[in-house]
Design a protein around this motif. Structure first.
Motif, PDB file in Angstrom:
ATOM      1  N   LEU A 191       0.824  -1.206   0.000  1.00  0.00           N
ATOM      2  CA  LEU A 191       0.000   0.000   0.000  1.00  0.00           C
ATOM      3  C   LEU A 191       0.861   1.259   0.000  1.00  0.00           C
ATOM      4  CD1 LEU A 191      -2.851  -0.990   2.521  1.00  0.00           C
ATOM      5  CD2 LEU A 191      -2.944  -0.964   0.024  1.00  0.00           C
ATOM      6  N   ARG A 192       1.976   1.225   0.759  1.00  0.00           N
ATOM      7  CA  ARG A 192       2.868   2.394   0.791  1.00  0.00           C
ATOM      8  C   ARG A 192       3.491   2.635  -0.579  1.00  0.00           C
ATOM      9  NH1 ARG A 192       5.069   0.960   4.949  1.00  0.00           N
ATOM     10  NH2 ARG A 192       6.837  -0.190   4.088  1.00  0.00           N
ATOM     11  N   GLU A 193       3.942   1.561  -1.246  1.00  0.00           N
ATOM     12  CA  GLU A 193       4.538   1.711  -2.579  1.00  0.00           C
ATOM     13  C   GLU A 193       3.515   2.231  -3.591  1.00  0.00           C
ATOM     14  OE1 GLU A 193       5.971  -2.161  -3.358  1.00  0.00           O
ATOM     15  OE2 GLU A 193       7.846  -1.922  -2.251  1.00  0.00           O
ATOM     16  N   MET A 194       2.274   1.770  -3.477  1.00  0.00           N
ATOM     17  CA  MET A 194       1.235   2.271  -4.387  1.00  0.00           C
ATOM     18  C   MET A 194       1.004   3.761  -4.178  1.00  0.00           C
ATOM     19  SD  MET A 194      -1.508  -0.838  -4.098  1.00  0.00           S
ATOM     20  CE  MET A 194      -1.044  -2.529  -4.485  1.00  0.00           C
ATOM     21  N   ALA A 195       0.979   4.176  -2.885  1.00  0.00           N
ATOM     22  CA  ALA A 195       0.753   5.588  -2.600  1.00  0.00           C
ATOM     23  C   ALA A 195       1.880   6.447  -3.167  1.00  0.00           C
ATOM     24  CB  ALA A 195       0.630   5.799  -1.089  1.00  0.00           C
ATOM     25  N   ILE A 196       3.130   5.973  -3.054  1.00  0.00           N
ATOM     26  CA  ILE A 196       4.268   6.729  -3.606  1.00  0.00           C
ATOM     27  C   ILE A 196       4.152   6.811  -5.122  1.00  0.00           C
ATOM     28  CG2 ILE A 196       6.781   6.687  -3.921  1.00  0.00           C
ATOM     29  CD1 ILE A 196       6.971   5.380  -1.146  1.00  0.00           C
ATOM     30  N   THR A 197       3.737   5.710  -5.738  1.00  0.00           N
ATOM     31  CA  THR A 197       3.682   5.660  -7.199  1.00  0.00           C
ATOM     32  C   THR A 197       2.663   6.643  -7.756  1.00  0.00           C
ATOM     33  OG1 THR A 197       4.297   3.332  -7.120  1.00  0.00           O
ATOM     34  CG2 THR A 197       3.345   4.136  -9.169  1.00  0.00           C
ATOM     35  N   ILE A 198       1.517   6.787  -7.106  1.00  0.00           N
ATOM     36  CA  ILE A 198       0.483   7.674  -7.652  1.00  0.00           C
ATOM     37  C   ILE A 198       0.512   9.055  -7.007  1.00  0.00           C
ATOM     38  CG2 ILE A 198      -1.022   5.714  -8.128  1.00  0.00           C
ATOM     39  CD1 ILE A 198      -2.721   6.512  -5.743  1.00  0.00           C
ATOM     40  N   SER A 199       1.536   9.351  -6.189  1.00  0.00           N
ATOM     41  CA  SER A 199       1.606  10.665  -5.533  1.00  0.00           C
ATOM     42  C   SER A 199       1.626  11.826  -6.514  1.00  0.00           C
ATOM     43  CB  SER A 199       2.830  10.715  -4.616  1.00  0.00           C
ATOM     44  OG  SER A 199       4.030  10.510  -5.364  1.00  0.00           O
ATOM     45  N   PRO A 200       2.172  11.680  -7.769  1.00  0.00           N
ATOM     46  CA  PRO A 200       2.121  12.832  -8.691  1.00  0.00           C
ATOM     47  C   PRO A 200       0.706  13.298  -9.001  1.00  0.00           C
ATOM     48  CG  PRO A 200       3.720  11.218  -9.463  1.00  0.00           C
ATOM     49  CD  PRO A 200       3.021  10.606  -8.314  1.00  0.00           C
ATOM     50  N   MET A 201      -0.309  12.440  -8.826  1.00  0.00           N
ATOM     51  CA  MET A 201      -1.682  12.872  -9.107  1.00  0.00           C
ATOM     52  C   MET A 201      -2.137  13.986  -8.173  1.00  0.00           C
ATOM     53  SD  MET A 201      -3.673   9.248  -9.677  1.00  0.00           S
ATOM     54  CE  MET A 201      -3.158   8.052 -10.908  1.00  0.00           C
ATOM     55  N   PHE A 202      -1.473  14.146  -7.015  1.00  0.00           N
ATOM     56  CA  PHE A 202      -1.916  15.106  -6.012  1.00  0.00           C
ATOM     57  C   PHE A 202      -1.121  16.407  -6.059  1.00  0.00           C
ATOM     58  CE2 PHE A 202      -3.284  11.006  -4.623  1.00  0.00           C
ATOM     59  CZ  PHE A 202      -4.514  11.223  -4.028  1.00  0.00           C
ATOM     60  N   LYS A 203      -0.305  16.628  -7.099  1.00  0.00           N
ATOM     61  CA  LYS A 203       0.486  17.849  -7.225  1.00  0.00           C
ATOM     62  C   LYS A 203      -0.366  19.032  -7.657  1.00  0.00           C
ATOM     63  CE  LYS A 203       4.466  16.006  -6.158  1.00  0.00           C
ATOM     64  NZ  LYS A 203       5.168  16.413  -4.922  1.00  0.00           N
ATOM     65  N   HIS A 204      -1.515  18.720  -8.331  1.00  0.00           N
ATOM     66  CA  HIS A 204      -2.348  19.788  -8.880  1.00  0.00           C
ATOM     67  C   HIS A 204      -3.607  19.924  -8.027  1.00  0.00           C
ATOM     68  CE1 HIS A 204       0.304  19.492 -12.323  1.00  0.00           C
ATOM     69  NE2 HIS A 204       0.012  18.192 -12.408  1.00  0.00           N
ATOM     70  N   GLY A 205      -3.568  20.767  -7.052  1.00  0.00           N
ATOM     71  CA  GLY A 205      -4.721  20.973  -6.188  1.00  0.00           C
ATOM     72  C   GLY A 205      -4.411  20.608  -4.750  1.00  0.00           C
ATOM     73  N   ASP A 206      -5.282  21.100  -3.872  1.00  0.00           N
ATOM     74  CA  ASP A 206      -5.084  20.887  -2.441  1.00  0.00           C
ATOM     75  C   ASP A 206      -5.777  19.595  -2.010  1.00  0.00           C
ATOM     76  OD1 ASP A 206      -4.412  21.222   0.167  1.00  0.00           O
ATOM     77  OD2 ASP A 206      -5.824  22.865   0.574  1.00  0.00           O
ATOM     78  N   PHE A 207      -5.238  18.478  -2.512  1.00  0.00           N
ATOM     79  CA  PHE A 207      -5.802  17.172  -2.188  1.00  0.00           C
ATOM     80  C   PHE A 207      -4.711  16.304  -1.577  1.00  0.00           C
ATOM     81  CE2 PHE A 207      -8.063  18.679  -6.000  1.00  0.00           C
ATOM     82  CZ  PHE A 207      -9.320  18.841  -5.448  1.00  0.00           C
ATOM     83  N   THR A 208      -5.086  15.473  -0.598  1.00  0.00           N
ATOM     84  CA  THR A 208      -4.099  14.652   0.117  1.00  0.00           C
ATOM     85  C   THR A 208      -4.522  13.193   0.094  1.00  0.00           C
ATOM     86  OG1 THR A 208      -5.227  14.975   2.243  1.00  0.00           O
ATOM     87  CG2 THR A 208      -3.507  16.562   1.647  1.00  0.00           C
TER      88      THR A 208
END
Length: 700
Positions: free
Chosen positions: A528-545
């Motif tokens: 789950l941690r590796e998946m979160a790191i992999t898709i972290s670029p999706m959260f660069k655009h906007g105030d989403f966490t």
């Protein structure tokens, strides 16, 4: 005045509309408040006579469809109370004014915000006719049995039924009790010899021998004993009958001691027979066996052949042209050469006074009338029964042919749809992987760019230090600044390279899992941690966490690739739908160990929520609220199939508008073995919950 316009069906209902158009029953869709017809299928028009254009837009009251208007009020009350109407008998009125009996099934449903009724009617008129024919046949059989019982018990002649081998009495009628003086309870179960019925036993022996030779005994003179010890002179008519595998003797005993009383009894018997003969509901006729001429016929026979009785006396049915097949005529009379009874046979007869053919069940019995051999014929008209049976058989064949055609069409359509869906699923998967690659590439630019900048700066400062040293201008302060800057550069370079290494390692594992689809043992928190790191670029655009919580270490023997695709699709779905139009939002992934064999993963967001009407369809293929804006309607469908078919788990959704959404995955620790040759893409492309036509069963 033209009927009010009917709003077209929403495209989401187009598949349903095409399906009910060809259902074998009568199907109609109408508004709940005023019965205004929205749509009807082909069988509705065929059965009721109203074309679709004549029905749509009009209320059932306008078309006067209800034979009993109170049925409409009762059905509407049931639907408003939230109950389905199941197999309610109703009578509809066709366009020609004819009544049509049907079984009604109805359900209230909402289409595009409008309360509607989906009604299905099954035409049961042919079944009612068949039941009526069966009841009439049963009534005829009952009348025949009643006639025999009446004749037995009301006959003025004494009748006995006894066992042939020992003379044990099995049944006696009231006339026997009157004639002999023995009560019925005393006589039954006692042999005729022990009772004293045969004062001259040799007479019974003679009767048995004559019956064995001729099968029927006529007017045998004998003497019978009575309870008071007196003797009566009698005439006995007898024949044998097989009952429960035993040969029995049925005797009709006529007391001729008092000839006047015998004549009176005979006359009374004839009157009773005549009454039964003329009031029978089925055709009866009496003919001579020798020349086949008619002696009498009852009113039911006159109605069947449409011919007065007086016109047939002393004429044969062959002469009158009643028999469609003369061979049947000859065969039936030929039976009397070997038997006194002709069992029921189905023959085709031609009425005398009108055109047409009548199918009849014919049976006969030999009778002795005025010292002549005669035959009593019974004819039951079953033409309507055969017509109904033929109609039902034709209808069944027609329905089977239509079902086969529709099945072939649906099978072909489903095959094409399945192929298209497979391609879309693969495209969706490759698009998701491409998005991951692009995001990781963008994310790697920062640490790698920083490393390149630091390395080039460090190289320039090193060149400056070497130049100062070679010219002898190197000072201690220059060396101290160089070492201090070098340490800072090395720290920054190490942090950037470690960040790049972490991204590459996570992406490498996730990419390998999603492309290989291999089963392996893995630790849930780490994946789950590796998946979160992999898709972290999706959260660069906007105030989403995105927050991934951890649970106690828990190892799964499963498929990390499909789990990663589920993770990506649920997060992407939240970013596209849950936070649409919102400035900020958060997604929390919470794993929980339920027991030693199962785990639960919850994906929760604080977004807009899902409307209740959409929650029943979110896992259906091609259902999307972003039609025309890049939505394919396959994301959650893929998630459902991967969870249930690949990982062997369950997925539920909990949501309400304005309160966010929670997707809860219940997964086993050990995933089920996958079928031979099946991939996760195959499972993701399977029909799933949205293409199960059995779900339509409760509606129609």
């Amino acid at each position: 005045m033209p009927p009010p316009a009917t709003p077209p069906l929403n495209p989401a209902h187009a598949g349903f509309a095409a399906l009910f158009r060809f259902l074998p029953d009568m199907v109609a869709l109408a508004t709940l408040d005023d019965d205004r017809l929205i749509d009807v299928n082909d069988n509705w028009s065929a059965a009721l006579g109203y074309a679709r254009d004549e029905s749509v837009g009009h209320s059932c009251s306008d078309l006067q469809l209800w034979h009993n208007p109170e049925d409409r009020a009762a059905i509407r009350a049931e639907l408003l109370a939230g109950r389905d109407v199941v197999n309610r008998p109703v009578i509809l009125v066709t366009k020609s004014g004819a009544p049509l009996e049907a079984l009604l099934r109805a359900r209230a449903l909402e289409i595009d915000g409008q309360a509607c009724i989906l009604a299905v009617c099954q035409d049961i008129t042919p079944q009612r006719r068949l039941e009526k024919a069966r009841q009439e046949a049963a009534e005829a059989q009952r009348i025949s049995e009643v006639m025999f019982s009446t004749a037995f018990h009301s006959s003025p002649e004494a009748i006995t039924l006894s066992r042939l081998r020992d003379g044990k009495l099995l049944a006696v009628n009231p006339a026997f009790v009157t004639l002999t003086g023995w009560e019925r309870d005393t006589a039954l179960g006692t042999t005729a010899h022990a009772l004293g019925l045969w004062p001259y036993p040799e007479e019974r022996v003679a009767i048995v021998e004559l019956l064995q030779e001729h099968a029927v005994l006529r007017d045998f003179q004998c003497t019978l004993g009575t309870a008071d010890g007196s003797h009566r002179d009698c005439l006995v008519n007898a024949s044998t009958v097989d009952i429960a595998g035993q040969t029995c003797l049925i005797c009709i005993i006529r007391d001729v001691t008092d000839q006047k009383a015998a004549v009176a009894n005979l006359h009374d018997s004839q009157n009773k027979f005549s009454t039964i003969f003329n009031s029978a509901p089925f055709a009866l006729a009496l003919t001579r066996i020798s020349d086949r001429t008619y002696l009498d016929a009852n009113p039911a026979w006159e109605r069947l052949f449409d011919c007065p009785r007086d016109e047939i006396i002393n004429r044969t049915s062959g002469e009158l042209g009643c028999w469609l097949d003369p061979a049947d005529y000859d065969d039936l009379y030929g039976c009397f050469a070997t038997s006194d009874v002709v069992g029921q046979r189905e023959v085709r007869l031609r009425p005398i006074g009108r055109p047409g053919i009548a199918n009849c069940l014919v049976s006969a019995r030999r009778l002795r009338v005025r010292d002549e051999d005669c035959a009593l014929w019974s004819m039951v008209d079953i033409s309507e029964l055969r017509r109904v049976q033929a109609h039902i058989e034709d209808l069944n064949q027609s329905l089977e042919l239509r079902v086969a055609e529709r099945t072939a069409e649906l099978t072909k359509a489903l095959g094409i749809l399945h192929q298209t869906q497979e391609e879309l699923v693969r495209s969706e998967k490759m698009a998701a992987l491409g998005s991951l690659v692009a995001g990781i590439a963008h994310e790697l630019n920062t640490p790698i760019g920083n490393s390149v900048t630091v390395a080039s700066t460090l190289a320039a400062r090193t060149d400056d230090l070497i130049s100062a040293y070679s010219t002898g201008k190197l000072r201690r302060t220059d060396f101290d600044r160089f070492t201090q800057g070098t340490r800072q550069a090395v720290d920054l370079l190490m942090r950037s390279l470690l960040r790049a290494e972490e991204l590459v390692r996570s992406f490498k594992q996730v990419a390998v899992d999603q492309t290989s689809e291999q089963r392996r043992r893995f630790e849930l928190n780490e994946v789950l941690r590796e998946m979160a790191i992999t898709i972290s670029p999706m959260f660069k655009h906007g105030d989403f966490t995105l927050d991934v919580l951890e649970t106690a270490p828990f190892t799964l023997d499963s498929y990390p690739g499909p789990l990663g695709q589920i993770f990506t699709n649920l997060v992407t779905n939240a970013l596209l739908h849950a936070f649409e139009g919102l400035p900020r939002g958060s997604i929390t992934v919470t794993p929980r160990v339920m027991d030693e064999d199962s785990v639960q993963i919850e994906f929760a967001d604080d977004g807009r929520g899902i409307p209740l009407a959409d929650q029943r369809r979110i896992f259906d293929p091609f259902f999307t609220t972003r039609l025309g804006r890049g939505g394919t309607g396959l994301g959650l469908h893929i998630v459902y199939n991967l969870v249930t078919q690949v990982l062997g788990g369950r997925i539920t959704v909990h949501s309400s508008p304005g309160n966010g959404t929670r997707f809860v995955l219940a997964l086993p620790r050990t995933a089920p073995a996958r079928g031979e040759g099946q991939t996760a893409a195959d499972a993701a492309a399977s029909p799933g919950p949205g293409l199960n036509f059995d779900d339509l069963g409760p509606i129609i």
